[in-house]
Motif scaffolding. Sequence first.
Motif, PDB file in Angstrom:
ATOM      1  N   ARG A   1       0.805  -1.223   0.000  1.00 46.68           N
ATOM      2  CA  ARG A   1       0.000   0.000   0.000  1.00 46.68           C
ATOM      3  C   ARG A   1       0.840   1.276   0.000  1.00 46.68           C
ATOM      4  NH1 ARG A   1      -3.850   0.278   4.846  1.00 46.68           N
ATOM      5  NH2 ARG A   1      -4.635   2.034   3.638  1.00 46.68           N
ATOM      6  N   GLN A   2       2.133   1.151   0.200  1.00 46.78           N
ATOM      7  CA  GLN A   2       2.973   2.308   0.458  1.00 46.78           C
ATOM      8  C   GLN A   2       2.881   3.364  -0.641  1.00 46.78           C
ATOM      9  OE1 GLN A   2       7.069   1.351   1.154  1.00 46.78           O
ATOM     10  NE2 GLN A   2       7.723   3.491   1.285  1.00 46.78           N
ATOM     11  N   ILE A   3       3.018   2.945  -1.888  1.00 46.92           N
ATOM     12  CA  ILE A   3       3.019   3.913  -2.984  1.00 46.92           C
ATOM     13  C   ILE A   3       1.656   4.572  -3.120  1.00 46.92           C
ATOM     14  CG2 ILE A   3       3.356   4.189  -5.470  1.00 46.92           C
ATOM     15  CD1 ILE A   3       5.315   1.844  -5.349  1.00 46.92           C
ATOM     16  N   ILE A   4       0.588   3.796  -2.988  1.00 47.76           N
ATOM     17  CA  ILE A   4      -0.763   4.349  -3.094  1.00 47.76           C
ATOM     18  C   ILE A   4      -1.016   5.355  -1.980  1.00 47.76           C
ATOM     19  CG2 ILE A   4      -3.223   3.775  -2.985  1.00 47.76           C
ATOM     20  CD1 ILE A   4      -2.570   1.140  -4.344  1.00 47.76           C
ATOM     21  N   LEU A   5      -0.522   5.050  -0.773  1.00 50.15           N
ATOM     22  CA  LEU A   5      -0.723   5.965   0.349  1.00 50.15           C
ATOM     23  C   LEU A   5       0.048   7.267   0.174  1.00 50.15           C
ATOM     24  CD1 LEU A   5      -0.640   3.506   3.387  1.00 50.15           C
ATOM     25  CD2 LEU A   5      -2.632   4.630   2.380  1.00 50.15           C
ATOM     26  N   GLU A   6       1.141   7.242  -0.585  1.00 50.11           N
ATOM     27  CA  GLU A   6       1.869   8.477  -0.860  1.00 50.11           C
ATOM     28  C   GLU A   6       1.001   9.467  -1.624  1.00 50.11           C
ATOM     29  OE1 GLU A   6       5.693   8.005  -2.664  1.00 50.11           O
ATOM     30  OE2 GLU A   6       6.228   6.316  -1.386  1.00 50.11           O
ATOM     31  N   ASN A   7       0.123   8.941  -2.455  1.00 47.27           N
ATOM     32  CA  ASN A   7      -0.769   9.798  -3.239  1.00 47.27           C
ATOM     33  C   ASN A   7      -2.065  10.107  -2.500  1.00 47.27           C
ATOM     34  OD1 ASN A   7      -1.656  11.036  -5.889  1.00 47.27           O
ATOM     35  ND2 ASN A   7      -3.201   9.427  -5.706  1.00 47.27           N
ATOM     36  N   ASN A   8      -2.580   9.099  -1.757  1.00 48.97           N
ATOM     37  CA  ASN A   8      -3.834   9.266  -1.022  1.00 48.97           C
ATOM     38  C   ASN A   8      -3.729   8.560   0.329  1.00 48.97           C
ATOM     39  OD1 ASN A   8      -6.417   9.493  -0.068  1.00 48.97           O
ATOM     40  ND2 ASN A   8      -7.388   8.328  -1.711  1.00 48.97           N
ATOM     41  N   PRO A   9      -3.456   9.308   1.396  1.00 51.40           N
ATOM     42  CA  PRO A   9      -3.254   8.691   2.715  1.00 51.40           C
ATOM     43  C   PRO A   9      -4.476   7.942   3.240  1.00 51.40           C
ATOM     44  CG  PRO A   9      -2.495  10.970   2.685  1.00 51.40           C
ATOM     45  CD  PRO A   9      -3.258  10.762   1.420  1.00 51.40           C
ATOM     46  N   HIS A  10      -5.636   8.174   2.666  1.00 55.68           N
ATOM     47  CA  HIS A  10      -6.867   7.546   3.155  1.00 55.68           C
ATOM     48  C   HIS A  10      -7.307   6.362   2.283  1.00 55.68           C
ATOM     49  CE1 HIS A  10      -7.231  10.952   5.854  1.00 55.68           C
ATOM     50  NE2 HIS A  10      -7.144  11.775   4.826  1.00 55.68           N
ATOM     51  N   SER A  11      -6.542   6.044   1.263  1.00 51.32           N
ATOM     52  CA  SER A  11      -6.925   4.963   0.349  1.00 51.32           C
ATOM     53  C   SER A  11      -6.764   3.600   1.014  1.00 51.32           C
ATOM     54  CB  SER A  11      -6.064   5.019  -0.926  1.00 51.32           C
ATOM     55  OG  SER A  11      -6.370   3.930  -1.770  1.00 51.32           O
ATOM     56  N   LYS A  12      -7.663   2.686   0.686  1.00 47.35           N
ATOM     57  CA  LYS A  12      -7.585   1.316   1.165  1.00 47.35           C
ATOM     58  C   LYS A  12      -7.151   0.353   0.065  1.00 47.35           C
ATOM     59  CE  LYS A  12     -11.098   1.917   4.770  1.00 47.35           C
ATOM     60  NZ  LYS A  12     -12.368   1.427   5.334  1.00 47.35           N
ATOM     61  N   GLN A  13      -6.808   0.900  -1.097  1.00 44.08           N
ATOM     62  CA  GLN A  13      -6.396   0.064  -2.217  1.00 44.08           C
ATOM     63  C   GLN A  13      -5.002  -0.513  -1.983  1.00 44.08           C
ATOM     64  OE1 GLN A  13      -6.774   2.855  -5.488  1.00 44.08           O
ATOM     65  NE2 GLN A  13      -8.805   2.088  -5.985  1.00 44.08           N
ATOM     66  N   ARG A  14      -4.754  -1.661  -2.591  1.00 43.25           N
ATOM     67  CA  ARG A  14      -3.455  -2.318  -2.509  1.00 43.25           C
ATOM     68  C   ARG A  14      -3.016  -2.734  -3.906  1.00 43.25           C
ATOM     69  NH1 ARG A  14      -2.301  -4.237   2.791  1.00 43.25           N
ATOM     70  NH2 ARG A  14      -4.031  -3.919   4.230  1.00 43.25           N
ATOM     71  N   MET A  15      -1.713  -2.688  -4.140  1.00 41.19           N
ATOM     72  CA  MET A  15      -1.182  -3.181  -5.401  1.00 41.19           C
ATOM     73  C   MET A  15      -0.883  -4.670  -5.255  1.00 41.19           C
ATOM     74  SD  MET A  15      -0.737  -2.335  -8.466  1.00 41.19           S
ATOM     75  CE  MET A  15      -1.192  -0.632  -8.138  1.00 41.19           C
ATOM     76  N   ASP A  16      -1.230  -5.452  -6.265  1.00 43.01           N
ATOM     77  CA  ASP A  16      -1.169  -6.908  -6.149  1.00 43.01           C
ATOM     78  C   ASP A  16       0.247  -7.438  -5.971  1.00 43.01           C
ATOM     79  OD1 ASP A  16      -3.940  -7.376  -6.353  1.00 43.01           O
ATOM     80  OD2 ASP A  16      -3.853  -7.079  -8.517  1.00 43.01           O
ATOM     81  N   VAL A  17       1.168  -6.988  -6.830  1.00 39.65           N
ATOM     82  CA  VAL A  17       2.542  -7.496  -6.796  1.00 39.65           C
ATOM     83  C   VAL A  17       3.509  -6.323  -6.929  1.00 39.65           C
ATOM     84  CG1 VAL A  17       4.255  -9.000  -7.902  1.00 39.65           C
ATOM     85  CG2 VAL A  17       1.861  -9.706  -7.815  1.00 39.65           C
ATOM     86  N   ILE A  18       4.544  -6.308  -6.086  1.00 42.12           N
ATOM     87  CA  ILE A  18       5.598  -5.308  -6.159  1.00 42.12           C
ATOM     88  C   ILE A  18       6.919  -6.024  -6.395  1.00 42.12           C
ATOM     89  CG2 ILE A  18       6.818  -3.435  -4.980  1.00 42.12           C
ATOM     90  CD1 ILE A  18       3.948  -2.756  -5.492  1.00 42.12           C
ATOM     91  N   ILE A  19       7.667  -5.601  -7.438  1.00 42.52           N
ATOM     92  CA  ILE A  19       9.014  -6.101  -7.689  1.00 42.52           C
ATOM     93  C   ILE A  19       9.962  -4.938  -7.396  1.00 42.52           C
ATOM     94  CG2 ILE A  19      10.609  -7.072  -9.385  1.00 42.52           C
ATOM     95  CD1 ILE A  19       8.216  -8.253 -10.826  1.00 42.52           C
ATOM     96  N   ASP A  20      10.720  -5.050  -6.315  1.00 41.32           N
ATOM     97  CA  ASP A  20      11.480  -3.907  -5.820  1.00 41.32           C
ATOM     98  C   ASP A  20      12.642  -3.516  -6.725  1.00 41.32           C
ATOM     99  OD1 ASP A  20      10.076  -3.372  -3.303  1.00 41.32           O
ATOM    100  OD2 ASP A  20      10.762  -5.363  -2.732  1.00 41.32           O
ATOM    101  N   ASN A  21      13.407  -4.480  -7.204  1.00 40.39           N
ATOM    102  CA  ASN A  21      14.619  -4.186  -7.978  1.00 40.39           C
ATOM    103  C   ASN A  21      14.414  -4.494  -9.459  1.00 40.39           C
ATOM    104  OD1 ASN A  21      14.331  -6.901  -7.298  1.00 40.39           O
ATOM    105  ND2 ASN A  21      16.521  -7.307  -7.346  1.00 40.39           N
ATOM    106  N   PHE A  22      13.367  -3.910 -10.031  1.00 34.14           N
ATOM    107  CA  PHE A  22      13.004  -4.261 -11.399  1.00 34.14           C
ATOM    108  C   PHE A  22      13.945  -3.629 -12.413  1.00 34.14           C
ATOM    109  CE2 PHE A  22      10.466  -3.395 -15.272  1.00 34.14           C
ATOM    110  CZ  PHE A  22      10.245  -4.709 -15.657  1.00 34.14           C
ATOM    111  N   GLU A  23      14.158  -2.328 -12.329  1.00 36.76           N
ATOM    112  CA  GLU A  23      14.951  -1.656 -13.353  1.00 36.76           C
ATOM    113  C   GLU A  23      15.624  -0.411 -12.784  1.00 36.76           C
ATOM    114  OE1 GLU A  23      14.256   0.383 -17.783  1.00 36.76           O
ATOM    115  OE2 GLU A  23      12.728  -0.899 -16.883  1.00 36.76           O
TER     116      GLU A  23
END
Length: 209
Positions: free
Chosen positions: A61-83
Amino acid sequence: YIAVGECKCNTVGSKYVDSSVIHLLSQCCAGGERTITHNAVCDELVHMARAANLSARREDRQIILENNPHSKQRMDVIIDNFEDGASLSIDFSIIDCRNEQYAKNWRAILPGQAAKDREQYKIQKYGPTYADLGYVFKPFVIESFGRFGDRTAKLFDELVTRVHAAKDYLPLAYHKQFWKARILMALHRNAALGVKKRMSNVLRRRKGL
Protein backbone atom coordinates in the motif's frame (compact mmCIF):
# COMPACT_ATOMS: atom_id res chain seq x y z
CA TYR A 1 -31.52 -23.13 -6.61
CA ILE A 2 -30.08 -20.46 -8.95
CA ALA A 3 -32.68 -17.77 -9.47
CA VAL A 4 -32.68 -15.58 -12.57
CA GLY A 5 -32.62 -11.92 -11.57
CA GLU A 6 -30.68 -9.56 -9.34
CA CYS A 7 -27.76 -11.14 -7.46
CA LYS A 8 -27.33 -10.42 -3.75
CA CYS A 9 -23.56 -10.02 -3.94
CA ASN A 10 -21.55 -6.80 -3.66
CA THR A 11 -20.26 -6.89 -7.23
CA VAL A 12 -19.69 -3.48 -8.80
CA GLY A 13 -21.57 -3.19 -12.08
CA SER A 14 -24.10 -5.65 -13.45
CA LYS A 15 -25.52 -8.04 -10.84
CA TYR A 16 -28.03 -9.71 -13.15
CA VAL A 17 -28.00 -13.51 -13.21
CA ASP A 18 -29.33 -14.71 -16.57
CA SER A 19 -30.57 -18.18 -17.54
CA SER A 20 -26.99 -19.21 -18.40
CA VAL A 21 -25.81 -18.01 -14.95
CA ILE A 22 -22.98 -16.08 -16.65
CA HIS A 23 -22.82 -13.60 -13.78
CA LEU A 24 -22.03 -16.36 -11.29
CA LEU A 25 -19.24 -17.66 -13.53
CA SER A 26 -17.62 -14.38 -14.48
CA GLN A 27 -18.35 -11.58 -12.01
CA CYS A 28 -19.97 -12.71 -8.77
CA CYS A 29 -17.77 -12.07 -5.72
CA ALA A 30 -19.93 -14.08 -3.30
CA GLY A 31 -18.24 -17.09 -1.74
CA GLY A 32 -14.74 -15.77 -2.36
CA GLU A 33 -13.99 -18.02 -5.36
CA ARG A 34 -13.05 -15.09 -7.56
CA THR A 35 -10.64 -13.72 -4.93
CA ILE A 36 -9.05 -17.14 -4.42
CA THR A 37 -8.39 -17.48 -8.15
CA HIS A 38 -7.01 -13.94 -8.32
CA ASN A 39 -4.62 -14.56 -5.42
CA ALA A 40 -3.44 -17.91 -6.81
CA VAL A 41 -2.31 -16.27 -10.07
CA CYS A 42 -0.64 -13.40 -8.17
CA ASP A 43 1.32 -15.96 -6.15
CA GLU A 44 2.62 -17.50 -9.39
CA LEU A 45 3.76 -14.07 -10.58
CA VAL A 46 5.72 -13.67 -7.35
CA HIS A 47 7.30 -17.11 -7.81
CA MET A 48 8.28 -16.22 -11.39
CA ALA A 49 9.87 -12.92 -10.31
CA ARG A 50 11.83 -14.65 -7.55
CA ALA A 51 13.02 -17.27 -10.05
CA ALA A 52 14.58 -14.32 -11.91
CA ASN A 53 16.40 -13.31 -8.70
CA LEU A 54 14.09 -10.33 -8.25
CA SER A 55 12.69 -9.23 -4.91
CA ALA A 56 8.89 -9.60 -5.11
CA ARG A 57 6.10 -9.26 -2.58
CA ARG A 58 2.32 -9.09 -2.37
CA GLU A 59 -0.32 -6.56 -1.29
CA ASP A 60 1.66 -3.33 -0.91
CA ARG A 61 0.00 0.00 0.00
CA GLN A 62 2.97 2.31 0.46
CA ILE A 63 3.02 3.91 -2.98
CA ILE A 64 -0.76 4.35 -3.09
CA LEU A 65 -0.72 5.96 0.35
CA GLU A 66 1.87 8.48 -0.86
CA ASN A 67 -0.77 9.80 -3.24
CA ASN A 68 -3.83 9.27 -1.02
CA PRO A 69 -3.25 8.69 2.72
CA HIS A 70 -6.87 7.55 3.15
CA SER A 71 -6.93 4.96 0.35
CA LYS A 72 -7.59 1.32 1.16
CA GLN A 73 -6.40 0.06 -2.22
CA ARG A 74 -3.46 -2.32 -2.51
CA MET A 75 -1.18 -3.18 -5.40
CA ASP A 76 -1.17 -6.91 -6.15
CA VAL A 77 2.54 -7.50 -6.80
CA ILE A 78 5.60 -5.31 -6.16
CA ILE A 79 9.01 -6.10 -7.69
CA ASP A 80 11.48 -3.91 -5.82
CA ASN A 81 14.62 -4.19 -7.98
CA PHE A 82 13.00 -4.26 -11.40
CA GLU A 83 14.95 -1.66 -13.35
CA ASP A 84 17.75 0.74 -12.32
CA GLY A 85 16.66 0.61 -8.71
CA ALA A 86 13.04 1.46 -9.54
CA SER A 87 10.26 -0.83 -8.37
CA LEU A 88 7.58 -2.26 -10.61
CA SER A 89 3.97 -2.36 -9.44
CA ILE A 90 1.72 -4.94 -11.08
CA ASP A 91 -2.06 -4.92 -10.84
CA PHE A 92 -3.49 -8.28 -11.87
CA SER A 93 -6.99 -8.68 -13.27
CA ILE A 94 -9.15 -11.41 -14.81
CA ILE A 95 -11.66 -10.29 -17.44
CA ASP A 96 -14.47 -12.49 -18.75
CA CYS A 97 -15.44 -11.68 -22.33
CA ARG A 98 -18.90 -13.16 -21.65
CA ASN A 99 -19.81 -10.38 -19.23
CA GLU A 100 -22.57 -7.88 -19.92
CA GLN A 101 -20.31 -5.29 -21.54
CA TYR A 102 -19.46 -7.65 -24.42
CA ALA A 103 -22.48 -9.97 -24.44
CA LYS A 104 -24.74 -7.08 -25.46
CA ASN A 105 -22.37 -5.79 -28.13
CA TRP A 106 -24.05 -5.63 -31.53
CA ARG A 107 -21.05 -7.16 -33.27
CA ALA A 108 -18.46 -9.78 -32.40
CA ILE A 109 -15.45 -8.40 -30.53
CA LEU A 110 -11.92 -8.98 -31.77
CA PRO A 111 -9.87 -11.69 -30.03
CA GLY A 112 -8.14 -10.16 -27.04
CA GLN A 113 -10.25 -6.99 -27.05
CA ALA A 114 -11.59 -7.60 -23.56
CA ALA A 115 -8.08 -7.92 -22.13
CA LYS A 116 -6.94 -4.87 -24.08
CA ASP A 117 -9.81 -2.79 -22.68
CA ARG A 118 -9.06 -3.86 -19.11
CA GLU A 119 -5.36 -3.08 -19.55
CA GLN A 120 -6.21 0.40 -20.76
CA TYR A 121 -8.59 0.90 -17.83
CA LYS A 122 -5.88 -0.07 -15.34
CA ILE A 123 -3.36 2.26 -16.98
CA GLN A 124 -5.80 5.18 -16.83
CA LYS A 125 -6.56 4.37 -13.19
CA TYR A 126 -3.03 3.97 -11.84
CA GLY A 127 -0.58 5.07 -14.55
CA PRO A 128 -0.53 8.86 -14.03
CA THR A 129 -0.24 8.58 -10.24
CA TYR A 130 2.68 6.16 -10.39
CA ALA A 131 4.42 8.18 -13.12
CA ASP A 132 4.16 11.39 -11.06
CA LEU A 133 5.71 9.61 -8.05
CA GLY A 134 8.53 8.17 -10.19
CA TYR A 135 7.46 4.54 -10.08
CA VAL A 136 6.76 2.01 -12.83
CA PHE A 137 3.27 0.55 -13.17
CA LYS A 138 2.12 -2.21 -15.52
CA PRO A 139 -1.13 -4.17 -15.69
CA PHE A 140 -1.25 -7.95 -15.97
CA VAL A 141 -4.59 -8.98 -17.49
CA ILE A 142 -5.78 -12.45 -18.48
CA GLU A 143 -9.10 -13.32 -20.07
CA SER A 144 -10.95 -16.06 -18.19
CA PHE A 145 -10.28 -18.55 -21.02
CA GLY A 146 -6.51 -17.95 -20.79
CA ARG A 147 -5.64 -15.30 -23.39
CA PHE A 148 -3.05 -12.74 -22.31
CA GLY A 149 -3.53 -9.06 -23.12
CA ASP A 150 -1.00 -7.47 -25.49
CA ARG A 151 0.76 -5.48 -22.76
CA THR A 152 0.59 -8.48 -20.46
CA ALA A 153 2.29 -10.70 -23.05
CA LYS A 154 5.15 -8.19 -23.35
CA LEU A 155 5.58 -8.01 -19.57
CA PHE A 156 5.48 -11.81 -19.33
CA ASP A 157 8.17 -12.13 -22.01
CA GLU A 158 10.35 -9.62 -20.16
CA LEU A 159 10.06 -11.46 -16.87
CA VAL A 160 10.65 -14.86 -18.48
CA THR A 161 13.74 -13.50 -20.23
CA ARG A 162 15.08 -12.54 -16.81
CA VAL A 163 14.30 -16.01 -15.48
CA HIS A 164 16.25 -17.46 -18.41
CA ALA A 165 19.20 -15.15 -17.65
CA ALA A 166 19.24 -16.46 -14.07
CA LYS A 167 18.80 -20.10 -15.14
CA ASP A 168 20.34 -20.26 -18.61
CA TYR A 169 21.03 -23.99 -18.38
CA LEU A 170 17.47 -24.41 -19.71
CA PRO A 171 16.31 -22.96 -23.05
CA LEU A 172 14.17 -19.83 -23.13
CA ALA A 173 11.33 -21.71 -24.85
CA TYR A 174 11.19 -24.11 -21.88
CA HIS A 175 10.88 -21.24 -19.40
CA LYS A 176 8.12 -19.62 -21.45
CA GLN A 177 6.11 -22.81 -21.67
CA PHE A 178 6.69 -23.70 -18.01
CA TRP A 179 5.68 -20.35 -16.50
CA LYS A 180 2.75 -19.75 -18.80
CA ALA A 181 1.44 -23.21 -17.94
CA ARG A 182 1.83 -22.51 -14.20
CA ILE A 183 -0.05 -19.22 -14.46
CA LEU A 184 -2.89 -20.61 -16.57
CA MET A 185 -3.21 -23.77 -14.49
CA ALA A 186 -3.53 -21.62 -11.37
CA LEU A 187 -6.31 -19.73 -13.16
CA HIS A 188 -8.23 -22.75 -14.46
CA ARG A 189 -7.67 -25.03 -11.46
CA ASN A 190 -9.04 -22.52 -8.98
CA ALA A 191 -11.92 -21.59 -11.28
CA ALA A 192 -12.82 -25.30 -11.44
CA LEU A 193 -12.58 -25.58 -7.65
CA GLY A 194 -14.97 -22.63 -7.41
CA VAL A 195 -17.52 -24.45 -9.57
CA LYS A 196 -17.09 -27.57 -7.43
CA LYS A 197 -17.66 -25.53 -4.27
CA ARG A 198 -20.87 -23.99 -5.67
CA MET A 199 -22.16 -27.41 -6.75
CA SER A 200 -21.46 -28.81 -3.27
CA ASN A 201 -23.53 -26.00 -1.80
CA VAL A 202 -26.42 -26.87 -4.15
CA LEU A 203 -26.24 -30.57 -3.18
CA ARG A 204 -26.29 -29.75 0.50
CA ARG A 205 -29.36 -27.56 0.01
CA ARG A 206 -31.13 -30.32 -1.89
CA LYS A 207 -30.55 -32.65 1.05
CA GLY A 208 -32.06 -30.07 3.36
CA LEU A 209 -28.83 -29.44 5.27
